[in-house]
Design a protein around this motif. Structure first.
Motif, PDB file in Angstrom:
ATOM      1  N   ASN A 177      38.658   8.429  38.499  1.00  0.00           N
ATOM      2  CA  ASN A 177      37.366   7.806  38.207  1.00  0.00           C
ATOM      3  C   ASN A 177      37.478   6.395  37.634  1.00  0.00           C
ATOM      4  N   ALA A 215      37.823   4.024  40.409  1.00  0.00           N
ATOM      5  CA  ALA A 215      36.515   3.906  41.054  1.00  0.00           C
ATOM      6  C   ALA A 215      35.663   2.889  40.294  1.00  0.00           C
ATOM      7  N   LEU A 216      35.788   2.918  38.973  1.00  0.00           N
ATOM      8  CA  LEU A 216      35.066   1.938  38.152  1.00  0.00           C
ATOM      9  C   LEU A 216      35.511   0.525  38.527  1.00  0.00           C
ATOM     10  N   MET A 259      34.071  -0.476  41.834  1.00  0.00           N
ATOM     11  CA  MET A 259      32.676  -0.871  41.671  1.00  0.00           C
ATOM     12  C   MET A 259      32.585  -2.292  41.127  1.00  0.00           C
ATOM     13  N   ASP A 260      33.414  -2.589  40.133  1.00  0.00           N
ATOM     14  CA  ASP A 260      33.410  -3.932  39.549  1.00  0.00           C
ATOM     15  C   ASP A 260      33.606  -4.993  40.632  1.00  0.00           C
ATOM     16  N   ARG A 307      30.743  -5.151  43.285  1.00  0.00           N
ATOM     17  CA  ARG A 307      29.580  -5.776  42.679  1.00  0.00           C
ATOM     18  C   ARG A 307      29.779  -7.292  42.522  1.00  0.00           C
ATOM     19  N   PHE A 319      28.313   9.301  37.206  1.00  0.00           N
ATOM     20  CA  PHE A 319      28.304   9.110  38.663  1.00  0.00           C
ATOM     21  C   PHE A 319      26.937   9.429  39.268  1.00  0.00           C
ATOM     22  N   HIS A 329      24.195   8.430  38.011  1.00  0.00           N
ATOM     23  CA  HIS A 329      23.252   7.354  37.717  1.00  0.00           C
ATOM     24  C   HIS A 329      23.714   5.980  38.157  1.00  0.00           C
ATOM     25  N   THR A 330      24.827   5.912  38.834  1.00  0.00           N
ATOM     26  CA  THR A 330      25.262   4.618  39.327  1.00  0.00           C
ATOM     27  C   THR A 330      24.424   4.265  40.543  1.00  0.00           C
ATOM     28  N   ASP A 331      24.581   3.048  40.980  1.00  0.00           N
ATOM     29  CA  ASP A 331      23.799   2.575  42.113  1.00  0.00           C
ATOM     30  C   ASP A 331      24.715   2.345  43.293  1.00  0.00           C
ATOM     31  N   PRO A 345      24.427   6.781  43.453  1.00  0.00           N
ATOM     32  CA  PRO A 345      25.211   7.878  42.870  1.00  0.00           C
ATOM     33  C   PRO A 345      26.492   8.079  43.673  1.00  0.00           C
ATOM     34  N   ILE A 346      27.579   8.319  42.968  1.00  0.00           N
ATOM     35  CA  ILE A 346      28.885   8.358  43.627  1.00  0.00           C
ATOM     36  C   ILE A 346      29.343   9.758  44.026  1.00  0.00           C
TER      37      ILE A 346
END
Lengths: 338, 338
Positions: free
Chosen positions: A249, A252-253, A256-257, A260, A281, A283-285, A287-288
């Motif tokens: 995870n 994965a963060l 995303m960084d 984005r 996960f 609530h991310t944009d 959801p993962i």
DNA sequence: CTGAAAGCGCTTACAG
DNA sequence: CTGAAAGCGCTTACAG
């Protein structure tokens, strides 16, 4: 702080008798026991665990060495380990290796110095001299989540999650959504989970008639920074992948960084999936989509195995299964719950 | 495992001499020292920390009792505490209270039984008999993040973050965005951070000419579930608030759960802000405005204060400042970075 | 049923 | 410079 002799004096008995009362030895007359208990209460006496450990050669303490406390998966694991141990009358001392072999060795050494009764390890890397030394010294040991090979380490039970089926489910899910160019951010090759997840991914791709090209395998270290770097490399490719699978995870963060930062969209520009599920996960944009491990059960099984060993019973390896939780980060799932 | 007498025998010296070598006592002839060191290496000898602790009456171990390991804020705090302690030659044993006073007491008791040199506590609740007992026994203690009152506890230094300024900044930010109906999910009233954040929020509202009505104060317990329940109650109000401020990140998670379950949008239908910042807040939909604590500095300062106490030096309370990180969950911030 | 004594593995004055 | 001895706070055979 009062010592046992203070209690003995106040109760008018010998320290041996006080000790017997404290340890529920049957052969103490009720009246004597009463007096001792009163003295204990009056003085607020608490047995010195250090002295007791020295004498009995057991500490009723388990050592847990985890690769990274900041990783929610390990935090949850540590918590379930502590729960299970406490229920069985053991304390646990945690050492955080931060994915650094030297720190891992430092903690194993420190825990051995404190004469913990058993060691639960989620090893961070290959050759660890201290771990072999611990095994050689006969310390009860159990690997949890990950395991390594090494001198004397082949008899150590492994309590882990098998992600193969879930990874195959993930690949099936990705194919169904039309993805063909899949990439993976791997964990350290020295780590079993690192290797295993790549192998399972490759095998699943093959089963679906897809290949995993070398430039679609990025070497990460289970930390966010590496996830970001590897993703950047993927996205710089002439033909970037259309899905990135991060094998933990934190990576994965990082992915995303990077995504984005480039102003790209998930899953439109690139899809994302992760091994290990965490509450955020949802609530991310968007959801993962993730593969969830039964973390609580893992911790409990590991403690049970270790305490079996500590108390002289045989222990076996345990393998649990992970499961796919499809959300929207790979495309709209067909009627499955978010 | 070999004991000191095995080393002595092999080196042909007394155990006293071995002990002196191990403790870098100056008065050992170079040749003797050599022989001892060789014997130590040959046997793979490691001093028994339990025996050493019994004899010296110090364990070189600090106890850390935190309210909830699963809360990323505390995980990070624990990690920085361990880092700082290790750098100063101390180990730390963590006890997770899970926001339960009984578990908190269990851990304080266990740690005292193990004769840790000092106690770092982020207390979960009011009256804790064990904590008073520890203070009475003269155990060096430092409160971190939160603190409680109690017998003997008024001399305990407090290392914490003051969020007042940041909360005022937050309220200013909210007002500038046109919000007028602000609600807060409070932490346990028994907790200083719980009370303080509500007080600061109320004071800031007053400064902006706004009132905080009772039905806009929801009682939470710093856990996700309570954040969800309180948010549900807010949203069921005839005039629901237009912003919800969760006083920790877990309750913010619960708030998100509820808002999402109702199909509402942030910040369109309701804005959201949180105390404590975590990496994932950057990737939620929308990114969440939060108040960030200097967690690393907090842990280091707490350890420094505690070790000062342990080693007989005076220690002082320390107050650091939090800062507002404006993102998009309360409306489009005016030109600030996301 | 209870006590005196030994011993767990160290450290540290005290002698020499 | 080094050793013999005491002692930290317990537990546990061994006697009685």
């Amino acid at each position: 702080m009062p010592a046992i002799k203070d209690v003995a004096r106040r109760a008018g008995v010998s320290v041996a008798t006080v000790s017997r009362v404290l340890n529920d030895h049957p052969s103490v007359r009720a009246g004597t026991r009463e007096r001792v208990l009163t003295a204990v209460a009056d003085l607020g006496y608490r047995p010195n665990a250090v002295a007791r450990s020295l004498r009995t050669a057991q500490t009723r303490t388990l050592g847990l060495v985890i690769s990274d406390v900041l990783n929610p998966f390990f935090t949850e694991l540590a918590r379930s380990v502590e729960d299970a141990a406490r229920a069985l009358g053991y304390s646990v001392v945690i050492g955080n290796a931060d994915e650094r072999p030297d720190l891992q060795d430092h903690h194993v050494r420190t825990l051995m110095d404190r004469r913990i009764d058993g060691l639960l390890i989620s090893p961070t890397d290959g050759g660890s001299p201290m771990m072999s030394a611990a095994a050689r010294a006969g310390t009860p040991m159990v690997f949890v989540d990950r395991w390594i090979e090494g001198e004397g380490l082949d008899r150590v039970p492994v309590v882990r999650t098998d992600g193969r089926t879930a990874i195959r489910d993930l690949v099936a899910h990705l194919c169904a959504l039309g993805h063909r160019r899949l990439a993976i951010i791997a964990g350290p090759a020295a780590t079993t989970t690192g290797r295993e997840r790549v192998d399972a991914f490759r095998a699943a791709l093959r089963a679906f008639g897809l290949a995993l090209s070398d430039d679609h395998i990025g070497q990460g270290d289970f930390q966010a920074g590496s996830g970001r770097r590897v993703t950047a490399r993927f996205l710089d490719l002439p033909h970037p992948p259309d899905v990135v699978f991060a094998t933990d995870n934190l990576m994965a963060l990082g992915a995303m960084d990077e995504i984005r930062a480039r102003g790209l969209r998930v899953p439109g520009d690139v899809a994302l999936a992760a091994f290990d599920d965490i509450p955020w996960f949802l609530h991310t944009d968007p959801p993962i989509t993730a593969i969830a491990q039964p973390t609580g059960a893992l911790g409990h099984a590991a403690v049970r195995a270790l305490i079996d060993l500590v108390e002289g019973r045989p222990a076996e390896s345990v393998t649990l299964s992970a499961r796919l939780v499809a959300r929207r980060s790979c495309g709209e799932p067909e009627g499955s719950t978010p």
